[in-house]
Write a protein that holds these residues in place. Structure first.
Motif, PDB file in Angstrom:
ATOM      1  N   LEU A   1       0.782  -1.166  -0.045  1.00 46.70           N
ATOM      2  CA  LEU A   1       0.170  -0.098  -0.078  1.00 46.70           C
ATOM      3  C   LEU A   1       0.950   1.217   0.096  1.00 46.70           C
ATOM      4  N   ILE A   2       1.991   1.270   0.720  1.00 46.05           N
ATOM      5  CA  ILE A   2       2.949   2.415   0.667  1.00 46.05           C
ATOM      6  C   ILE A   2       3.610   2.785  -0.547  1.00 46.05           C
ATOM      7  N   ASN A   3       3.634   1.779  -1.566  1.00 42.32           N
ATOM      8  CA  ASN A   3       4.191   2.189  -2.620  1.00 42.32           C
ATOM      9  C   ASN A   3       3.090   2.510  -3.930  1.00 42.32           C
ATOM     10  N   LEU A   4       1.969   2.392  -3.626  1.00 45.85           N
ATOM     11  CA  LEU A   4       0.941   2.816  -4.521  1.00 45.85           C
ATOM     12  C   LEU A   4       1.021   4.351  -4.969  1.00 45.85           C
ATOM     13  N   PRO A   5       1.449   5.335  -4.170  1.00 46.01           N
ATOM     14  CA  PRO A   5       1.571   6.615  -4.848  1.00 46.01           C
ATOM     15  C   PRO A   5       2.763   6.608  -5.984  1.00 46.01           C
TER      16      PRO A   5
ATOM     17  N   ALA B   1       4.655  -9.191  -7.781  1.00 47.02           N
ATOM     18  CA  ALA B   1       4.689  -9.578  -6.626  1.00 47.02           C
ATOM     19  C   ALA B   1       3.902  -8.653  -5.593  1.00 47.02           C
ATOM     20  N   ARG B   2       3.063  -8.957  -4.776  1.00 49.60           N
ATOM     21  CA  ARG B   2       2.485  -8.076  -3.741  1.00 49.60           C
ATOM     22  C   ARG B   2       2.752  -8.404  -2.175  1.00 49.60           C
ATOM     23  N   ALA B   3       2.759  -7.458  -1.603  1.00 52.54           N
ATOM     24  CA  ALA B   3       3.186  -7.414  -0.065  1.00 52.54           C
ATOM     25  C   ALA B   3       1.809  -7.801   0.672  1.00 52.54           C
ATOM     26  N   ALA B   4       1.947  -8.360   1.887  1.00 50.30           N
ATOM     27  CA  ALA B   4       0.779  -9.025   2.404  1.00 50.30           C
ATOM     28  C   ALA B   4      -0.416  -7.916   2.646  1.00 50.30           C
ATOM     29  N   ASP B   5      -0.050  -6.446   2.976  1.00 49.73           N
ATOM     30  CA  ASP B   5      -1.113  -5.458   3.139  1.00 49.73           C
ATOM     31  C   ASP B   5      -1.826  -5.310   1.923  1.00 49.73           C
TER      32      ASP B   5
ATOM     33  N   ASN C   1      -2.409  -7.402  -0.548  1.00 48.42           N
ATOM     34  CA  ASN C   1      -3.325  -8.629  -0.752  1.00 48.42           C
ATOM     35  C   ASN C   1      -4.594  -8.293   0.092  1.00 48.42           C
ATOM     36  N   HIS C   2      -4.222  -8.022   1.461  1.00 47.44           N
ATOM     37  CA  HIS C   2      -5.407  -7.949   2.481  1.00 47.44           C
ATOM     38  C   HIS C   2      -6.325  -6.999   1.832  1.00 47.44           C
ATOM     39  N   TYR C   3      -5.728  -5.867   1.469  1.00 42.57           N
ATOM     40  CA  TYR C   3      -6.579  -4.679   0.968  1.00 42.57           C
ATOM     41  C   TYR C   3      -7.395  -5.075  -0.231  1.00 42.57           C
ATOM     42  N   LEU C   4      -6.786  -5.872  -1.033  1.00 44.51           N
ATOM     43  CA  LEU C   4      -7.427  -6.200  -2.247  1.00 44.51           C
ATOM     44  C   LEU C   4      -8.660  -7.355  -1.968  1.00 44.51           C
ATOM     45  N   ALA C   5      -8.441  -8.181  -0.865  1.00 45.98           N
ATOM     46  CA  ALA C   5      -9.418  -8.996  -0.307  1.00 45.98           C
ATOM     47  C   ALA C   5     -10.575  -8.371   0.059  1.00 45.98           C
ATOM     48  N   MET C   6     -10.357  -7.274   0.544  1.00 46.25           N
ATOM     49  CA  MET C   6     -11.366  -6.427   1.371  1.00 46.25           C
ATOM     50  C   MET C   6     -12.174  -5.427   0.535  1.00 46.25           C
TER      51      MET C   6
ATOM     52  N   VAL D   1     -11.196  -1.183  -6.854  1.00 48.68           N
ATOM     53  CA  VAL D   1     -11.054   0.010  -6.172  1.00 48.68           C
ATOM     54  C   VAL D   1      -9.347   0.268  -6.159  1.00 48.68           C
ATOM     55  N   VAL D   2      -8.577  -0.747  -6.026  1.00 51.23           N
ATOM     56  CA  VAL D   2      -7.278  -0.464  -6.073  1.00 51.23           C
ATOM     57  C   VAL D   2      -6.840  -0.083  -7.554  1.00 51.23           C
TER      58      VAL D   2
END
Length: 253
Positions: free
Chosen positions: A39-43, A83-87, A89-94, A99-100
Motif C-alpha cells: 500500500l505504501i508503494n501505490l503513490p 509480487a504483492r506485499a501482505a498488506d 493482498n489484504h486490502y485487495l481481498a477487503m 478499487v485498487v
C-alpha cells in the motif's frame, strides 16, 4: 544529455529521453520494491503523471494518450501479476481489485484528457490569433517571439534540469527532495504536482510506519489486558508512540 539536445534544438529527442528517465525510473522503483508491492508503494503510480505532462507539453499532444496507455498498462500488470506485499493482498481481498486499480488508472486518464484539451484549446486560440494579424504586426511579433523563445528555451533547460535532478534523487530513495519552484520555472505546474505527490508519499510512509508500530505492540497490549483480567490488576504497558497509548490511558484510569 537532455540539455545538450535542447541546445541543439532537438526538442523531440529531449522529450523522449525525459520520458525514458521518468517512466523508466518509476518502473524500476516499483519492480525493485523489497517484499513486493505494498500500500505504501501505490503513490509511485501517481508520480507517473509527470511523463504525461512532459509528452503533452513537448511532443504532439496526441502522444499523451500513448503515454497514458503505457502507464495504465504497467500499473495494471504490476498490480495483477507482480509480487504483492501482505498488506496489499489484504486490502485487495477487503476492497476488491476495482478499487485498487481504478484510482491510479482514472487519474492517468483524467490528466491525459484534461491536458490534451487544454493544449488543443491553446493551439486553436493561437491559430485564430495568427489569422487576424496583419503582415506588419506579424513581422514584429515574429521578432519578439524569437527573443522570447530564446529566453524560454534557457528557462526550459533549467526547469528540465530541476525536474530530472529531483527525479534522480527520488529514484535513489530520497523522498525529502523537492523540485525548486521559481518564477522562471516554465514547468511550474509539473513541479508543483510532482512536489505534492512526494509530500503525499511521505505522509503515507509515516502512516505505514505508525501502523507497523501498532502491529508490533498490539500483542504486548493484548497480553497485558489478559493478565490484568486474570489478576484483577490495572494493565501496565509502556508508551508505544501510537494511537494505542490513548486506549492504555483510559484503561489505567
Amino acid at each position: 544529455m537532455t540539455i545538450w539536445l535542447l541546445r541543439r534544438g532537438d526538442v523531440t529527442m529531449a522529450a523522449l529521453l525525459m520520458l525514458l528517465i521518468i517512466d523508466g525510473g518509476n518502473v524500476v522503483t516499483a519492480l525493485a520494491v523489497r517484499g513486493g508491492l505494498g500500500l505504501i508503494n501505490l503513490p509511485l503510480f501517481d508520480i507517473m503523471i509527470a511523463s504525461e505532462l512532459i509528452a503533452v507539453s513537448l511532443l504532439n499532444p496526441v502522444s499523451v494518450f500513448l503515454v497514458c496507455l503505457f502507464n495504465c498498462s504497467f500499473m495494471i500488470l504490476d498490480i495483477v501479476f507482480g509480487a504483492r506485499a501482505a498488506d496489499l493482498n489484504h486490502y485487495l481481498a477487503m476492497s476488491g481489485w476495482g478499487v485498487v486499480i481504478s484510482r491510479p488508472v482514472l487519474l492517468q486518464i483524467a490528466v491525459a484528457l484534461g491536458t490534451y484539451q487544454w493544449v488543443q484549446s491553446a493551439n486553436n486560440a493561437l491559430k485564430r490569433a495568427n489569422k487576424a494579424e496583419k503582415l506588419a504586426a506579424m513581422e514584429h511579433e515574429i521578432a519578439e517571439y524569437e527573443r522570447n523563445n530564446a529566453m524560454q528555451k534557457r528557462q526550459l533547460e533549467q526547469s528540465i534540469k530541476y525536474l530530472v535532478d529531483t527525479q534522480r534523487q527520488v529514484a535513489n530513495g530520497d523522498f525529502t527532495v523537492r523540485v525548486p519552484i521559481t518564477q522562471n520555472n516554465v514547468l511550474r505546474p509539473v513541479a508543483i504536482s510532482f512536489n505534492n505527490l512526494l509530500t503525499r508519499f511521505q505522509r503515507y510512509q509515516r502512516e505505514a510506519r505508525e501502523l507497523e508500530r501498532i502491529r508490533e505492540n498490539m500483542p504486548l497490549v493484548i497480553q497485558a489486558i489478559r493478565e490484568a483480567k486474570m489478576t484483577g490488576r490495572v494493565p501496565h504497558v509502556g508508551r508505544t508512540g501510537t494511537v494505542i497509548d490513548a486506549i492504555l490511558i483510559e484503561l489505567n484510569k
